[in-house]
Motif scaffolding. Sequence first.
Motif, PDB file in Angstrom:
ATOM      1  N   ARG A 188       0.851  -1.191   0.000  1.00 51.14           N
ATOM      2  CA  ARG A 188       0.000   0.000   0.000  1.00 51.14           C
ATOM      3  C   ARG A 188       0.888   1.242   0.000  1.00 51.14           C
ATOM      4  NH1 ARG A 188      -5.291   0.701   1.345  1.00 51.14           N
ATOM      5  NH2 ARG A 188      -5.422  -1.469   1.912  1.00 51.14           N
ATOM      6  N   SER A 189       0.586   2.150  -0.883  1.00 48.34           N
ATOM      7  CA  SER A 189       1.343   3.397  -0.936  1.00 48.34           C
ATOM      8  C   SER A 189       0.693   4.418  -0.008  1.00 48.34           C
ATOM      9  CB  SER A 189       1.354   3.937  -2.365  1.00 48.34           C
ATOM     10  OG  SER A 189       0.082   4.468  -2.685  1.00 48.34           O
ATOM     11  N   LEU A 190       1.309   5.584   0.075  1.00 48.23           N
ATOM     12  CA  LEU A 190       0.755   6.642   0.914  1.00 48.23           C
ATOM     13  C   LEU A 190      -0.591   7.131   0.396  1.00 48.23           C
ATOM     14  CD1 LEU A 190       3.993   8.708   1.571  1.00 48.23           C
ATOM     15  CD2 LEU A 190       2.850   7.121   3.112  1.00 48.23           C
ATOM     16  N   HIS A 191      -0.847   6.933  -0.891  1.00 45.48           N
ATOM     17  CA  HIS A 191      -2.113   7.373  -1.478  1.00 45.48           C
ATOM     18  C   HIS A 191      -3.135   6.248  -1.503  1.00 45.48           C
ATOM     19  CE1 HIS A 191      -0.405  11.178  -2.569  1.00 45.48           C
ATOM     20  NE2 HIS A 191       0.570  10.577  -3.209  1.00 45.48           N
ATOM     21  N   ASN A 192      -2.924   5.217  -0.697  1.00 44.60           N
ATOM     22  CA  ASN A 192      -3.830   4.073  -0.581  1.00 44.60           C
ATOM     23  C   ASN A 192      -4.034   3.329  -1.888  1.00 44.60           C
ATOM     24  OD1 ASN A 192      -4.247   4.445   2.177  1.00 44.60           O
ATOM     25  ND2 ASN A 192      -5.776   6.007   1.779  1.00 44.60           N
ATOM     26  N   MET A 193      -3.019   3.322  -2.733  1.00 48.15           N
ATOM     27  CA  MET A 193      -3.097   2.549  -3.971  1.00 48.15           C
ATOM     28  C   MET A 193      -2.691   1.117  -3.660  1.00 48.15           C
ATOM     29  SD  MET A 193      -0.897   3.080  -7.409  1.00 48.15           S
ATOM     30  CE  MET A 193      -0.098   1.600  -7.965  1.00 48.15           C
ATOM     31  N   ASN A 194      -3.540   0.162  -4.002  1.00 48.37           N
ATOM     32  CA  ASN A 194      -3.201  -1.242  -3.801  1.00 48.37           C
ATOM     33  C   ASN A 194      -2.651  -1.807  -5.096  1.00 48.37           C
ATOM     34  OD1 ASN A 194      -4.077  -1.459  -1.152  1.00 48.37           O
ATOM     35  ND2 ASN A 194      -6.180  -1.752  -1.784  1.00 48.37           N
ATOM     36  N   PHE A 195      -1.627  -2.620  -4.977  1.00 52.27           N
ATOM     37  CA  PHE A 195      -1.067  -3.281  -6.145  1.00 52.27           C
ATOM     38  C   PHE A 195      -0.859  -4.730  -5.797  1.00 52.27           C
ATOM     39  CE2 PHE A 195       2.162  -4.944  -8.894  1.00 52.27           C
ATOM     40  CZ  PHE A 195       1.796  -4.441 -10.123  1.00 52.27           C
ATOM     41  N   GLN A 196      -1.334  -5.601  -6.654  1.00 50.21           N
ATOM     42  CA  GLN A 196      -1.188  -7.028  -6.427  1.00 50.21           C
ATOM     43  C   GLN A 196      -0.491  -7.648  -7.625  1.00 50.21           C
ATOM     44  OE1 GLN A 196      -4.702  -8.873  -5.054  1.00 50.21           O
ATOM     45  NE2 GLN A 196      -4.094 -10.885  -5.741  1.00 50.21           N
ATOM     46  N   ALA A 197       0.610  -8.327  -7.376  1.00 51.85           N
ATOM     47  CA  ALA A 197       1.322  -8.998  -8.454  1.00 51.85           C
ATOM     48  C   ALA A 197       0.478 -10.181  -8.924  1.00 51.85           C
ATOM     49  CB  ALA A 197       2.684  -9.481  -7.965  1.00 51.85           C
ATOM     50  N   VAL A 246      21.601  -6.500 -11.085  1.00 55.22           N
ATOM     51  CA  VAL A 246      21.052  -5.682 -10.010  1.00 55.22           C
ATOM     52  C   VAL A 246      20.597  -6.617  -8.898  1.00 55.22           C
ATOM     53  CG1 VAL A 246      19.224  -4.038  -9.415  1.00 55.22           C
ATOM     54  CG2 VAL A 246      20.225  -3.995 -11.688  1.00 55.22           C
ATOM     55  N   ILE A 247      20.771  -6.198  -7.655  1.00 58.47           N
ATOM     56  CA  ILE A 247      20.251  -6.941  -6.514  1.00 58.47           C
ATOM     57  C   ILE A 247      19.209  -6.064  -5.845  1.00 58.47           C
ATOM     58  CG2 ILE A 247      20.788  -7.953  -4.267  1.00 58.47           C
ATOM     59  CD1 ILE A 247      23.599  -8.540  -5.377  1.00 58.47           C
ATOM     60  N   SER A 248      17.992  -6.609  -5.661  1.00 58.06           N
ATOM     61  CA  SER A 248      16.898  -5.853  -5.059  1.00 58.06           C
ATOM     62  C   SER A 248      16.088  -6.752  -4.144  1.00 58.06           C
ATOM     63  CB  SER A 248      15.973  -5.283  -6.141  1.00 58.06           C
ATOM     64  OG  SER A 248      16.641  -4.319  -6.914  1.00 58.06           O
ATOM     65  N   GLU A 249      15.281  -6.114  -3.287  1.00 55.63           N
ATOM     66  CA  GLU A 249      14.432  -6.849  -2.347  1.00 55.63           C
ATOM     67  C   GLU A 249      13.036  -7.057  -2.933  1.00 55.63           C
ATOM     68  OE1 GLU A 249      12.624  -6.515   2.167  1.00 55.63           O
ATOM     69  OE2 GLU A 249      14.142  -5.100   1.519  1.00 55.63           O
ATOM     70  N   VAL A 250      12.513  -8.262  -2.789  1.00 54.72           N
ATOM     71  CA  VAL A 250      11.171  -8.600  -3.269  1.00 54.72           C
ATOM     72  C   VAL A 250      10.137  -8.008  -2.313  1.00 54.72           C
ATOM     73  CG1 VAL A 250       9.567 -10.484  -3.762  1.00 54.72           C
ATOM     74  CG2 VAL A 250      11.998 -10.741  -4.325  1.00 54.72           C
ATOM     75  N   VAL A 251       9.156  -7.270  -2.866  1.00 53.82           N
ATOM     76  CA  VAL A 251       8.097  -6.680  -2.040  1.00 53.82           C
ATOM     77  C   VAL A 251       6.730  -7.294  -2.318  1.00 53.82           C
ATOM     78  CG1 VAL A 251       9.304  -4.500  -1.666  1.00 53.82           C
ATOM     79  CG2 VAL A 251       7.769  -4.731  -3.618  1.00 53.82           C
ATOM     80  N   ALA A 252       6.570  -7.999  -3.442  1.00 60.78           N
ATOM     81  CA  ALA A 252       5.293  -8.665  -3.746  1.00 60.78           C
ATOM     82  C   ALA A 252       5.526  -9.762  -4.773  1.00 60.78           C
ATOM     83  CB  ALA A 252       4.268  -7.660  -4.287  1.00 60.78           C
ATOM     84  N   VAL A 253       4.749 -10.835  -4.666  1.00 67.18           N
ATOM     85  CA  VAL A 253       4.826 -11.935  -5.627  1.00 67.18           C
ATOM     86  C   VAL A 253       3.416 -12.380  -6.010  1.00 67.18           C
ATOM     87  CG1 VAL A 253       7.034 -12.792  -4.770  1.00 67.18           C
ATOM     88  CG2 VAL A 253       4.950 -13.719  -3.842  1.00 67.18           C
ATOM     89  N   GLY A 254       3.294 -12.901  -7.219  1.00 67.92           N
ATOM     90  CA  GLY A 254       2.022 -13.446  -7.669  1.00 67.92           C
ATOM     91  C   GLY A 254       1.883 -14.902  -7.233  1.00 67.92           C
ATOM     92  N   ASP A 255       0.762 -15.513  -7.613  1.00 68.33           N
ATOM     93  CA  ASP A 255       0.491 -16.910  -7.241  1.00 68.33           C
ATOM     94  C   ASP A 255       1.419 -17.886  -7.939  1.00 68.33           C
ATOM     95  OD1 ASP A 255      -1.598 -16.256  -5.566  1.00 68.33           O
ATOM     96  OD2 ASP A 255      -3.097 -16.419  -7.145  1.00 68.33           O
ATOM     97  N   GLY A 256       1.779 -17.600  -9.175  1.00 70.54           N
ATOM     98  CA  GLY A 256       2.636 -18.489  -9.948  1.00 70.54           C
ATOM     99  C   GLY A 256       2.214 -18.524 -11.400  1.00 70.54           C
ATOM    100  N   LYS A 257       2.976 -19.257 -12.188  1.00 67.05           N
ATOM    101  CA  LYS A 257       2.699 -19.352 -13.623  1.00 67.05           C
ATOM    102  C   LYS A 257       1.521 -20.288 -13.868  1.00 67.05           C
ATOM    103  CE  LYS A 257       4.915 -20.084 -18.044  1.00 67.05           C
ATOM    104  NZ  LYS A 257       4.711 -18.798 -18.648  1.00 67.05           N
ATOM    105  N   MET A 258       0.528 -19.807 -14.632  1.00 68.03           N
ATOM    106  CA  MET A 258      -0.647 -20.608 -14.942  1.00 68.03           C
ATOM    107  C   MET A 258      -0.574 -21.073 -16.398  1.00 68.03           C
ATOM    108  SD  MET A 258      -4.706 -19.711 -14.831  1.00 68.03           S
ATOM    109  CE  MET A 258      -4.769 -19.556 -13.064  1.00 68.03           C
ATOM    110  N   TYR A 259      -0.784 -22.359 -16.579  1.00 65.67           N
ATOM    111  CA  TYR A 259      -0.754 -22.949 -17.918  1.00 65.67           C
ATOM    112  C   TYR A 259      -2.176 -23.116 -18.453  1.00 65.67           C
ATOM    113  CZ  TYR A 259       4.141 -23.787 -17.042  1.00 65.67           C
ATOM    114  OH  TYR A 259       5.479 -23.609 -16.774  1.00 65.67           O
ATOM    115  N   ASP A 260      -2.292 -23.346 -19.766  1.00 68.51           N
ATOM    116  CA  ASP A 260      -3.602 -23.505 -20.408  1.00 68.51           C
ATOM    117  C   ASP A 260      -4.411 -24.635 -19.794  1.00 68.51           C
ATOM    118  OD1 ASP A 260      -3.076 -21.395 -22.099  1.00 68.51           O
ATOM    119  OD2 ASP A 260      -2.317 -22.676 -23.718  1.00 68.51           O
ATOM    120  N   SER A 261      -3.743 -25.649 -19.267  1.00 69.90           N
ATOM    121  CA  SER A 261      -4.433 -26.792 -18.664  1.00 69.90           C
ATOM    122  C   SER A 261      -5.066 -26.442 -17.321  1.00 69.90           C
ATOM    123  CB  SER A 261      -3.448 -27.951 -18.465  1.00 69.90           C
ATOM    124  OG  SER A 261      -2.460 -27.580 -17.516  1.00 69.90           O
TER     125      SER A 261
END
Length: 107
Positions: A8-17, A48-63
């Motif tokens: 959550r940012s200071l402007h209450n913006m939600n972001f979901q990976a 580059v080395i950086s810190e992870v702040v959000a991750v998604g569920d994972g890779k989804m296949y057609d199946s």
Amino acid sequence: EFRRVLFRSLHNMNFQALQDRVVVKKETSTKKTLSGLIIASDNKERTVISEVVAVGDGKMYDSGLTIPTTVKVGEKVMFMKDTGIEVTVDNIEYIILRESEILGIIE
């Protein structure tokens, strides 16, 4: 198991990976001399080395099969310098990239 993480940012913006996306906080590597002069970063550095702040569920296949992401929030990861999409939220720079673009986890 839901592995989605919101930030959550200071402007209450939600972001979901989503899916296999990973959001990292862009780290600035500035060097200073003892007298306080700022030295420009070395453009020869390719990773580059950086810190992870959000991750998604994972890779989804057609199946319908979803392979969960390997990286976790809080881990330091290494990736190529010109990889991903840069976004700025509240003057903080983030990079959104696919998990497959990550070279490794720094322990």
